[in-house]
Design an enzyme around this catalytic site. Structure first.
Site, PDB file in Angstrom:
ATOM      1  N   HIS E  14      28.850  10.805  23.046  1.00  0.00           N
ATOM      2  CA  HIS E  14      27.536  10.310  22.910  1.00  0.00           C
ATOM      3  C   HIS E  14      26.531  11.167  22.522  1.00  0.00           C
ATOM      4  O   HIS E  14      27.205  12.327  21.957  1.00  0.00           O
ATOM      5  CB  HIS E  14      26.996   9.548  24.436  1.00  0.00           C
ATOM      6  CG  HIS E  14      26.628  10.782  25.315  1.00  0.00           C
ATOM      7  ND1 HIS E  14      25.855  10.760  26.346  1.00  0.00           N
ATOM      8  CD2 HIS E  14      26.872  12.155  25.535  1.00  0.00           C
ATOM      9  CE1 HIS E  14      25.539  11.686  27.112  1.00  0.00           C
ATOM     10  NE2 HIS E  14      26.139  12.858  26.343  1.00  0.00           N
ATOM     11  N   CYS E  33      21.941  17.760  23.010  1.00  0.00           N
ATOM     12  CA  CYS E  33      22.304  16.481  22.908  1.00  0.00           C
ATOM     13  C   CYS E  33      22.060  15.777  21.697  1.00  0.00           C
ATOM     14  O   CYS E  33      22.281  14.520  21.317  1.00  0.00           O
ATOM     15  CB  CYS E  33      21.756  15.843  24.269  1.00  0.00           C
ATOM     16  SG  CYS E  33      22.424  16.690  25.633  1.00  0.00           S
ATOM     17  N   HIS E  39      28.882  14.475  21.026  1.00  0.00           N
ATOM     18  CA  HIS E  39      29.770  15.464  22.047  1.00  0.00           C
ATOM     19  C   HIS E  39      30.373  14.541  22.886  1.00  0.00           C
ATOM     20  O   HIS E  39      29.714  13.318  22.927  1.00  0.00           O
ATOM     21  CB  HIS E  39      29.009  16.852  22.367  1.00  0.00           C
ATOM     22  CG  HIS E  39      27.670  16.200  23.374  1.00  0.00           C
ATOM     23  ND1 HIS E  39      26.712  15.807  22.871  1.00  0.00           N
ATOM     24  CD2 HIS E  39      27.622  16.064  24.792  1.00  0.00           C
ATOM     25  CE1 HIS E  39      25.817  15.221  24.005  1.00  0.00           C
ATOM     26  NE2 HIS E  39      26.612  15.651  25.091  1.00  0.00           N
ATOM     27  N   HIS E  41      32.207  13.924  27.301  1.00  0.00           N
ATOM     28  CA  HIS E  41      32.317  14.217  28.579  1.00  0.00           C
ATOM     29  C   HIS E  41      33.561  13.654  29.231  1.00  0.00           C
ATOM     30  O   HIS E  41      34.108  12.570  28.736  1.00  0.00           O
ATOM     31  CB  HIS E  41      31.006  13.852  29.333  1.00  0.00           C
ATOM     32  CG  HIS E  41      29.807  14.651  28.886  1.00  0.00           C
ATOM     33  ND1 HIS E  41      29.583  15.904  29.160  1.00  0.00           N
ATOM     34  CD2 HIS E  41      28.697  14.180  28.310  1.00  0.00           C
ATOM     35  CE1 HIS E  41      28.330  16.375  28.498  1.00  0.00           C
ATOM     36  NE2 HIS E  41      27.947  15.169  27.914  1.00  0.00           N
ATOM     37  N   ASP E  79      36.191   3.865  27.628  1.00  0.00           N
ATOM     38  CA  ASP E  79      37.168   5.057  27.814  1.00  0.00           C
ATOM     39  C   ASP E  79      37.626   5.455  26.346  1.00  0.00           C
ATOM     40  O   ASP E  79      37.924   4.421  25.639  1.00  0.00           O
ATOM     41  CB  ASP E  79      38.204   4.689  28.685  1.00  0.00           C
ATOM     42  CG  ASP E  79      39.157   6.092  28.539  1.00  0.00           C
ATOM     43  OD1 ASP E  79      38.634   7.346  28.774  1.00  0.00           O
ATOM     44  OD2 ASP E  79      40.465   5.999  28.759  1.00  0.00           O
ATOM     45  N   HIS E  80      37.401   6.525  25.848  1.00  0.00           N
ATOM     46  CA  HIS E  80      37.924   6.823  24.410  1.00  0.00           C
ATOM     47  C   HIS E  80      37.167   6.219  23.417  1.00  0.00           C
ATOM     48  O   HIS E  80      37.685   5.875  22.327  1.00  0.00           O
ATOM     49  CB  HIS E  80      39.564   6.850  24.362  1.00  0.00           C
ATOM     50  CG  HIS E  80      40.267   7.902  24.883  1.00  0.00           C
ATOM     51  ND1 HIS E  80      40.394   7.971  26.235  1.00  0.00           N
ATOM     52  CD2 HIS E  80      41.177   9.023  24.477  1.00  0.00           C
ATOM     53  CE1 HIS E  80      41.134   9.156  26.525  1.00  0.00           C
ATOM     54  NE2 HIS E  80      41.416   9.508  25.363  1.00  0.00           N
ATOM     55  N   GLU E 124      28.301  13.017  35.040  1.00  0.00           N
ATOM     56  CA  GLU E 124      28.571  13.500  33.536  1.00  0.00           C
ATOM     57  C   GLU E 124      29.255  14.734  33.342  1.00  0.00           C
ATOM     58  O   GLU E 124      30.045  15.006  32.402  1.00  0.00           O
ATOM     59  CB  GLU E 124      27.109  13.529  32.694  1.00  0.00           C
ATOM     60  CG  GLU E 124      27.485  13.825  31.439  1.00  0.00           C
ATOM     61  CD  GLU E 124      26.019  14.090  30.719  1.00  0.00           C
ATOM     62  OE1 GLU E 124      25.288  13.364  30.373  1.00  0.00           O
ATOM     63  OE2 GLU E 124      25.565  15.415  30.564  1.00  0.00           O
TER      64      GLU E 124
END
Lengths: 135, 135, 135, 135, 135, 135
Positions: E14, E33, E39, E41, E79-80, E124
């Site tokens: 994100h 950010c 980047h 998490h 996810d991913h 996060e």
């Protein structure tokens, strides 16, 4: 050389009991673990393989293959099982953390492809673990 | 009002089985948990009490007393035991995480002194937990 | 050969101070750790022993004996203590994580029976640990 | 000889993609990781150095210096970055956990002073980590 | 009433960016950010449902169904993935931890059956989490 | 309403001692904690704020500001300190986990801006924590 480690978990029952001993002797040596109704743990397994990094993929080992081998050879046999009653290697050997680590090594050693099995670590509890390797 | 929480651990076996059902129905509803050889977990218990801070000691509850109650009423009865076979409340109730939380509440509620039992949380695995409270 | 590791915890105070230096030099080298009022940590200790698995018990080492040695030789001396003021080896050596690991090795080396002390790991914080071994 | 390990974290994006392959081949080999929009992780880095304990300070290495080197050489370059797009060594090498461990070793090897870089361990997820060392 | 919580994980990319602002304003408010390369998490999701314990099964909710809903409604979508680029609700809302928690609540609220969605918690990082509930 | 929680850590020394009591009485009530040389812990602090999500930023609270307030009001005063000797509120109140939670609430309550302080949780050890809130 680089090492790659993948963790997995299984939940199983076991007890410690030596058939050659009296109940008193089993209780003296194994304490609460000698309860033949069994008790259980959430085991954590860490499988470490060693190899060279493949220049094309950047992998030491195909992670999906490694997970499949671990699932098929170990998790399917151990998870939600009673180790003494349902897992062949523990009909004779007591399923201590040490013996579980050795047994998992034997289950995996010939099945890992593309890299070399380097170390098997098994946690019975967060504060107790055994490691087996050939080096 | 302040809350104080103390954790403890116990390792136990269990299985899920409804005597009124066929083996097929048990397997359909409970999956791998229906294996009657049992499997086990390292359960983590969090007991939370609520109260006022004692101005003299700075305590909501005497921690040693709280630990003693938890050890005597819960850990001694559950640790290294087969819940279905050895713990009275699970002769009839299935030892799901939910039922274990309620059962521990009942074991502790009358025994905590000096503060009020506020919440019981039980982890069966790090990724699954149940909480029971009266509020 | 198999390795078995057992964890334990102790909570202790310490500070870093070299008597041969000025207060300024101590502050420059040791920063916040030079505060002579002391500060503290929840230390985690991992003691690893190496040996053969006993064919009868399935153990590398009797876990109860290992725990007793760790409790008697280390935890009783370090837990809820001020390391600089109450533990003899830190009257001269600064109780850094490195020196604590070496000191625990020396306390345990001759006292472990039935297996060989292989490694001592000490965590001062979850993000900092020291390991000592003879190999 | 004693080992000292310090952990750090960085959050970064990456994807796995081999330019020499078709999209189908990339998807077949790398699965969900081949999504070129990228995905990310909270990486945990453990840097281990080996050395003798300094008799005056009790340190193997000055922890502040070690942290500064890790921050300057690795965290500043990797944290809150897209590894494929912003970190030079991953313009050609795929940023697998294995390659990240090797790359961090190369970034740190010449920069650690007062002790010898012994091992670099990188966790991509709590259940997957790679380790690199020269021994 | 009893609460049952199940955890899951997803790894995603994100960035924080407000289209109405200049690059300087985005950098001032969002710091690192605001890097539009993104980047990522390893997010941890805790979904808590509330209900009565079913007297026959001992369950508040069928765990397999709960896991299936979480996988289908959240994990498959997040996810991913790159949250800003691939998840519809973050085309307009910035994917902060707070907004992710609210978005997951909305995805799950109507889909949980047999119990009531009680709380959604999203980590996060291990040291930062948001919780959303209607109570 | 949404809750946002941020964790921080501090390492400090303390002891439990009531000046109005004899040494025997202090030892009886406080056990090992009555050692006036002090002992210490790695405390973990979780600060939870409640508020509405800002539609422009997606934040309940500016995380950097929250961190700055926590660092300035709590960490700077408690970290690497002896709580009894160096922190004013513990000259009279015993620095139990309960009292530390209340004291941190008081330090933060007026200083949080943009959201409302909702809960302060303090872990003295991983298995012991206190929570304070006004609700």
């Amino acid at each position: 050389m680089i090492l790659l480690t993948r963790k997995a978990e299984f939940s199983a029952s076991h007890y410690y009991w030596n058939e050659a001993w009296s109940a008193e002797e089993n209780a003296r040596v194994f304490g609460k673990c000698a309860n033949r109704n069994g008790h259980g743990h959430n085991y954590t397994l860490e499988v470490t393989v060693a190899g060279e990094v493949d220049a094309v993929t950047g992998f030491v080992v195909d992670l999906k293959e490694l997970k499949d081998v671990m699932d098929r050879e170990v998790i399917a046999a151990y998870d939600h099982r009673h180790l003494n009653l349902e897992v062949p290697e523990f009909r004779t050997a007591i399923p201590t953390t040490e013996n579980i680590a050795v047994a998992i090594w034997r289950r995996l050693e010939e099945k890992i492809s593309g890299a070399k099995l380097h170390r098997v670590r098994v946690y019975e509890m967060p504060d107790l673990f055994a490691e087996y390797s050939r080096d």
